[in-house]
Design an enzyme around this catalytic site. Structure first.
Site, PDB file in Angstrom:
ATOM      1  CE1 TYR A   3      -3.842   1.911   0.186  1.00 29.87           C
ATOM      2  CE2 TYR A   3      -2.864   3.617   1.961  1.00 29.87           C
ATOM      3  CZ  TYR A   3      -3.570   2.933   1.166  1.00 29.87           C
ATOM      4  OH  TYR A   3      -5.072   4.019   0.831  1.00 29.87           O
ATOM      5  CG  HIS A  46      -1.461   5.396  -1.681  1.00 24.58           C
ATOM      6  ND1 HIS A  46      -2.004   4.174  -1.481  1.00 24.58           N
ATOM      7  CD2 HIS A  46      -2.020   6.433  -1.617  1.00 24.58           C
ATOM      8  CE1 HIS A  46      -2.966   4.075  -1.534  1.00 24.58           C
ATOM      9  NE2 HIS A  46      -3.322   5.402  -1.796  1.00 24.58           N
ATOM     10  CE1 TYR A  88      -7.242  10.403   0.519  1.00 20.46           C
ATOM     11  CE2 TYR A  88      -7.068  11.359  -1.124  1.00 20.46           C
ATOM     12  CZ  TYR A  88      -7.972   9.909  -0.629  1.00 20.46           C
ATOM     13  OH  TYR A  88      -8.558   9.230  -0.348  1.00 20.46           O
ATOM     14  CD1 TRP A 103      -6.975   4.267  -5.830  1.00 17.96           C
ATOM     15  CD2 TRP A 103      -4.149   4.333  -7.361  1.00 17.96           C
ATOM     16  NE1 TRP A 103      -5.707   4.366  -5.266  1.00 17.96           N
ATOM     17  CE2 TRP A 103      -4.750   4.361  -5.755  1.00 17.96           C
ATOM     18  CE3 TRP A 103      -3.739   4.854  -8.063  1.00 17.96           C
ATOM     19  CZ2 TRP A 103      -2.862   4.535  -5.503  1.00 17.96           C
ATOM     20  CZ3 TRP A 103      -2.640   4.863  -7.752  1.00 17.96           C
ATOM     21  CH2 TRP A 103      -2.390   4.411  -6.549  1.00 17.96           C
ATOM     22  CD1 TRP A 104     -11.252   3.682  -6.231  1.00 15.52           C
ATOM     23  CD2 TRP A 104     -13.021   2.321  -7.229  1.00 15.52           C
ATOM     24  NE1 TRP A 104     -11.737   4.752  -5.739  1.00 15.52           N
ATOM     25  CE2 TRP A 104     -12.851   4.059  -6.063  1.00 15.52           C
ATOM     26  CE3 TRP A 104     -14.247   2.367  -8.262  1.00 15.52           C
ATOM     27  CZ2 TRP A 104     -14.258   4.731  -6.278  1.00 15.52           C
ATOM     28  CZ3 TRP A 104     -15.472   3.356  -7.624  1.00 15.52           C
ATOM     29  CH2 TRP A 104     -15.549   4.287  -6.965  1.00 15.52           C
TER      30      TRP A 104
END
Length: 105
Positions: free
Chosen positions: A19, A23, A42, A77-78
């Site tokens: 993850y 990112h 964010y 992206w999902w």
């Protein structure tokens, strides 16, 4: 006017490093889309004990990354993240919006 939004999601067991890796290399087109949507901040935090992600956004009034479900960049992206997160049948992250109960300015 800026608003603060928070929500939580969940990683699959053992996926923290992957993850982070994904990112840290966030796609430039996704980053641009988020900024154009009105997201100026964010942050995502990880809770090791529960594999939970806590996300915080500072947004223009009425804006949110949660409202981009029809955008092709977001859908891509999902799909890219679906193997390491808990997701729905459309690969969108299962997320829960959190209610703000305290804020110190």
């Amino acid at each position: 006017m800026k608003e603060r939004l928070a929500f939580k999601m969940k990683l699959k067991e053992g996926q923290k490093e992957e993850y982070y890796k994904r990112h840290n290399a966030i796609w430039p087109e996704l980053k641009l889309l988020l900024k154009q949507t009105g997201i100026s901040e964010y942050s995502i935090f990880f809770d090791e004990e529960s594999n939970s992600l806590f996300a915080f956004q500072k947004v223009e009034s009425g804006a949110s990354s949660q409202d981009l479900s029809e955008n092709p960049i977001v859908k891509k992206w999902w799909d890219y993240m679906a193997d390491i997160m808990e997701v729905r049948s459309d690969n969108s992250p299962i997320s829960k919006v959190l209610e703000e109960v305290f804020y110190l300015e």
